[in-house]
Scaffold this active site. Structure first.
Site, PDB file in Angstrom:
ATOM      1  N   LYS A  91       5.348   5.629 -18.164  1.00  0.00           N
ATOM      2  CA  LYS A  91       5.128   6.762 -17.260  1.00  0.00           C
ATOM      3  C   LYS A  91       3.650   7.017 -17.032  1.00  0.00           C
ATOM      4  O   LYS A  91       3.233   7.397 -15.948  1.00  0.00           O
ATOM      5  CB  LYS A  91       5.799   8.014 -17.862  1.00  0.00           C
ATOM      6  N   LYS A 137      10.174   1.356  -5.291  1.00  0.00           N
ATOM      7  CA  LYS A 137      11.216   2.089  -6.019  1.00  0.00           C
ATOM      8  C   LYS A 137      12.400   1.165  -6.321  1.00  0.00           C
ATOM      9  O   LYS A 137      12.955   1.179  -7.414  1.00  0.00           O
ATOM     10  CB  LYS A 137      11.733   3.275  -5.187  1.00  0.00           C
ATOM     11  N   TRP A 146       4.590   0.740 -26.417  1.00  0.00           N
ATOM     12  CA  TRP A 146       4.717  -0.052 -25.191  1.00  0.00           C
ATOM     13  C   TRP A 146       3.781  -1.235 -25.384  1.00  0.00           C
ATOM     14  O   TRP A 146       2.565  -1.067 -25.422  1.00  0.00           O
ATOM     15  CB  TRP A 146       4.311   0.799 -23.981  1.00  0.00           C
ATOM     16  N   CYS A 176       2.370   4.588 -24.891  1.00  0.00           N
ATOM     17  CA  CYS A 176       2.829   4.887 -26.244  1.00  0.00           C
ATOM     18  C   CYS A 176       2.842   6.391 -26.499  1.00  0.00           C
ATOM     19  O   CYS A 176       1.977   7.116 -26.012  1.00  0.00           O
ATOM     20  CB  CYS A 176       1.911   4.227 -27.257  1.00  0.00           C
ATOM     21  N   ASN A 203      -2.436   4.743 -29.300  1.00  0.00           N
ATOM     22  CA  ASN A 203      -2.139   4.580 -27.872  1.00  0.00           C
ATOM     23  C   ASN A 203      -3.413   4.077 -27.228  1.00  0.00           C
ATOM     24  O   ASN A 203      -4.472   4.652 -27.448  1.00  0.00           O
ATOM     25  CB  ASN A 203      -1.721   5.938 -27.277  1.00  0.00           C
ATOM     26  N   GLY A 204      -3.339   3.002 -26.444  1.00  0.00           N
ATOM     27  CA  GLY A 204      -4.530   2.480 -25.779  1.00  0.00           C
ATOM     28  C   GLY A 204      -4.820   1.061 -26.222  1.00  0.00           C
ATOM     29  O   GLY A 204      -3.936   0.358 -26.724  1.00  0.00           O
ATOM     30  N   GLU A 263       6.778   2.091  -0.356  1.00  0.00           N
ATOM     31  CA  GLU A 263       7.286   2.922  -1.448  1.00  0.00           C
ATOM     32  C   GLU A 263       8.762   2.610  -1.710  1.00  0.00           C
ATOM     33  O   GLU A 263       9.201   2.549  -2.865  1.00  0.00           O
ATOM     34  CB  GLU A 263       7.068   4.408  -1.103  1.00  0.00           C
ATOM     35  N   HIS A 302       4.236 -12.876  11.710  1.00  0.00           N
ATOM     36  CA  HIS A 302       3.086 -13.619  11.170  1.00  0.00           C
ATOM     37  C   HIS A 302       3.436 -14.290   9.847  1.00  0.00           C
ATOM     38  O   HIS A 302       2.547 -14.615   9.062  1.00  0.00           O
ATOM     39  CB  HIS A 302       1.889 -12.684  11.026  1.00  0.00           C
ATOM     40  N   ARG A 313       7.965   8.215 -21.625  1.00  0.00           N
ATOM     41  CA  ARG A 313       6.696   7.530 -21.386  1.00  0.00           C
ATOM     42  C   ARG A 313       6.878   6.019 -21.289  1.00  0.00           C
ATOM     43  O   ARG A 313       5.975   5.326 -20.822  1.00  0.00           O
ATOM     44  CB  ARG A 313       5.715   7.853 -22.523  1.00  0.00           C
TER      45      ARG A 313
END
Ligand code: F6R
Length: 604
Positions: free
Chosen positions: A599, A480, A74, A2, A98-99, A476, A499, A27
């Site tokens: 973010k 992405k 968010w 947020c 935020n949190g 990675e 496997h 963010r």
């Protein structure tokens, strides 16, 4: 996550609040809102989705006032609805947050006994309710916030505004950062320096537990014990222009193309005279073991570095994702270097893991892009990633700079421990110095990579394979692709194929193989042959020697410049990023702000 902004201004604040929230879009968010106090009256506007919806709402239903707060949300507690969007109000109080407030259920139960019931699903509303309850009992706004914050468990940044008070905002920090900005007769509060950069370059970062009472004439800060606190005013470098796309369509492509430059800066800082150079406190003659902890892309840079610490420096190295590490409570031997890697420096799990290691490890170091962040400040020693502001939610240039610095650190460890000679260390540095040029050559292949990505984009699922240092590169690449294009992707160490995952191979499954012509090339190619034998659609990413030996039967090849085992994972990250970027372009997804992502992940 947020974004928070607050302004005590001398003009109408609504346009400035929305403009600032736009700067905080990077963010990640799913709704937004602002509140102002005008002629003593608190009012708010909130909307789901992109900020344009809030702007449209304000055109039809404007909000007057010279004092205001704003928020991009968010969602954590409760869906992304208008009702759950911040600011949250109760009586004379409105708040953005935020949190996470961990004890909001207990607080709700307590408030219910006083006849206060919530109208949203959020934890944040409880904060407004509690402060309003205290004010109804006769407390001033200041007293009410102190009492409210003292009752909250969790990690949060809070910003309050009050009915009837046009010259007061109260900010509180516990776990999530907040900065106070100083203007001329105006004051600001922001969740980061990027928010405040156009308004001021003078800021004070709140410390853990601080509460700041902000008026147009200044700020008074108290610490967690409610004692008066003096906090420095620092000048921020984040100028408005730094978060410009510079002609690129997205921040992500701008940041991908910045990589040769920022890698060169990292090499210049950490190997200024041809040998790795790190602070004296990083004394590897006193270290027997390295423990690295991070999340997401940072975790993959640590996984790559594990190969380097073990092979180049001969030092045992363990790597863990922070969310697992923090609750595993691993035993720590005294001569351990604990290294925490984070672009934002605010990732809640990584910060908690760092706190667990404090006083247990010989030294707690961090590798962080945001120098003022909690992870940078709480470590015994903070190494700067030097990637510059990374705005795109998907990390690119921070990743390759993390890798470059970790490669130098492994060479440094090897040299200090007498595992390699100075001459060998110098040879490694010369090798790494070639990276910016190799990266430019790889970026010049973008049109070809775009065609490969467009061919891959219709697939519902894609498999990435690699061995050794190419295994984290494959991980990675899959991460992405998933986060940007929403195509399902998985990565395996190619030796693991038979496997289990080989059962997936058929004529429809694209398989991307990272196989530079290194000492594991033959083995990777054998695994690739197993895919080809089952009619899998292979894209081979290799160098000229590898392509000459193993292209037969593959659907596509990408030939990168030849690179050493230290340079290869850094170089091969570029096509991984560009495949994800161009697949996302083909699918029309929101590249800089993929759905559901943030973010800076400040909740666990
Ligand atoms: C992926 C990505 C994330 C972050 C992760 C950790 O592109 O960016 O996986 O790497 O959320 O974030 P930091 O590095 O800020 O701790």
């Amino acid at each position: 996550m947020c974004g928070i902004i607050g302004v005590l201004g001398d003009h109408e604040v609504a346009p400035l609040l929305v403009e600032t929230l736009k700067r905080l879009e990077y963010r990640g968010y799913d709704s937004a809102g602002i509140a102002t106090v005008n002629n003593g009256v608190l009012d708010r506007r909130r909307a789901t989705g992109k900020l344009v919806n809030l702007s449209d709402l304000l055109v039809h239903n404007p909000l007057a006032g010279k004092a205001g707060i704003g928020h991009t949300r968010w969602a954590t507690h409760g869906a992304a609805t208008t009702g759950n969007a911040h600011p949250h109000s109760c009586g004379p109080v409105t708040v953005v947050h935020n949190g996470i407030i961990e004890n909001f259920r207990e607080l709700r139960a307590m408030l219910a006994n006083h006849g206060l019931t919530p109208s949203t699903e959020t934890d944040t509303e409880t904060v407004a309710m509690l402060a309003a309850h205290h004010m109804a009992q006769g407390m001033t706004a200041r007293e009410a916030v102190k009492a409210t914050v003292a009752a909250l468990h969790g990690a949060f940044a809070l910003l309050f505004l009050f009915q009837g008070q046009e010259d007061l905002m109260i900010a509180a920090r516990k776990g999530s950062p907040l900065a106070i900005g100083y203007g001329k007769g105006e004051m600001f509060v922001g969740s980061d320096a990027i928010a405040l950069a156009p308004m001021t370059d003078r800021v004070t970062y709140l410390e853990e537990g601080d509460i700041a009472f902000v008026t147009r004439s200044g700020v008074e800060i108290i610490d967690e014990n409610h004692a008066h606190a003096n906090r420095d005013i620092v000048r921020i470098e984040a100028s408005a222009t730094l978060i410009d796309k510079r002609g690129h369509k997205h921040f992500m492509t701008k940041e991908i193309h910045e990589q040769p430059t920022v890698v060169a800066e990292a090499l210049g800082r950490y190997a200024p005279s041809g040998l790795p150079s790190f602070p004296d406190r990083l004394d590897f003659t006193q270290i027997d073991r390295v423990v690295m902890v991070a999340c997401g892309t940072g975790y993959y840079s640590c996984l790559t570095a594990k190969y380097w610490f073990e092979q180049v420096a001969g030092i045992p190295c363990e790597v863990d994702v922070a969310s697992e590490f923090r609750y595993r409570e691993p035993p720590v031997t005294p001569r351990t270097l604990a290294l925490f890697v984070s672009q934002s420096g605010e990732t809640a799990d990584t910060l908690a893991a760092l706190r667990y290691m404090k006083d247990k490890a010989a030294i707690v170091a961090s590798l962080v892009n945001v120098g003022t962040s909690s992870i940078a400040r709480e470590a015994d020693l903070a190494l700067a990633i030097l990637a510059g502001i990374e705005v795109s939610v998907a990390s690119t240039k921070a990743y390759t700079n993390q890798l470059t610095i970790l490669a130098l650190l492994a060479v440094h460890a090897a040299r200090q421990r007498g595992h390699i000679s100075d001459a060998a260390a110098r040879a490694h540095v010369i090798d790494l110095m070639g990276l910016p040029d190799l990266m430019r050559q790889a970026l010049a292949l973008e049109p070809q990579i775009a065609r490969i990505a467009e061919d891959l984009a219709p697939a519902p699922s894609i498999l990435f394979l690699g061995r050794g240092v190419m295994y984290p590169t494959a991980l990675e690449a899959a991460l992405k692709l998933k986060e940007l294009s929403y195509i399902h992707a998985e990565a395996y160490a190619s030796g693991e194929l038979k496997h289990g995952p080989i059962a997936l191979i058929d004529r429809t499954l694209p398989v991307v193989v990272f196989a530079p012509h290194d000492r594991l090339f033959e083995k990777t190619v054998s695994n690739m042959q197993e895919v080809l034998a089952r009619h899998g659609l292979v894209t081979l990413i290799t160098d000229a020697t590898g392509a000459a030996l193993a292209s037969e039967g593959t659907a596509a090849q990408l030939i990168l410049p030849t690179a050493s085992e230290l340079c290869a994972p850094i170089l091969y990250a570029l096509p991984a990023q560009l495949i994800a970027y161009h697949a996302a372009m083909a699918k029309g997804t929101d590249i800089d702000q993929p759905r559901n992502l943030a973010k800076s992940v400040t909740v666990e």
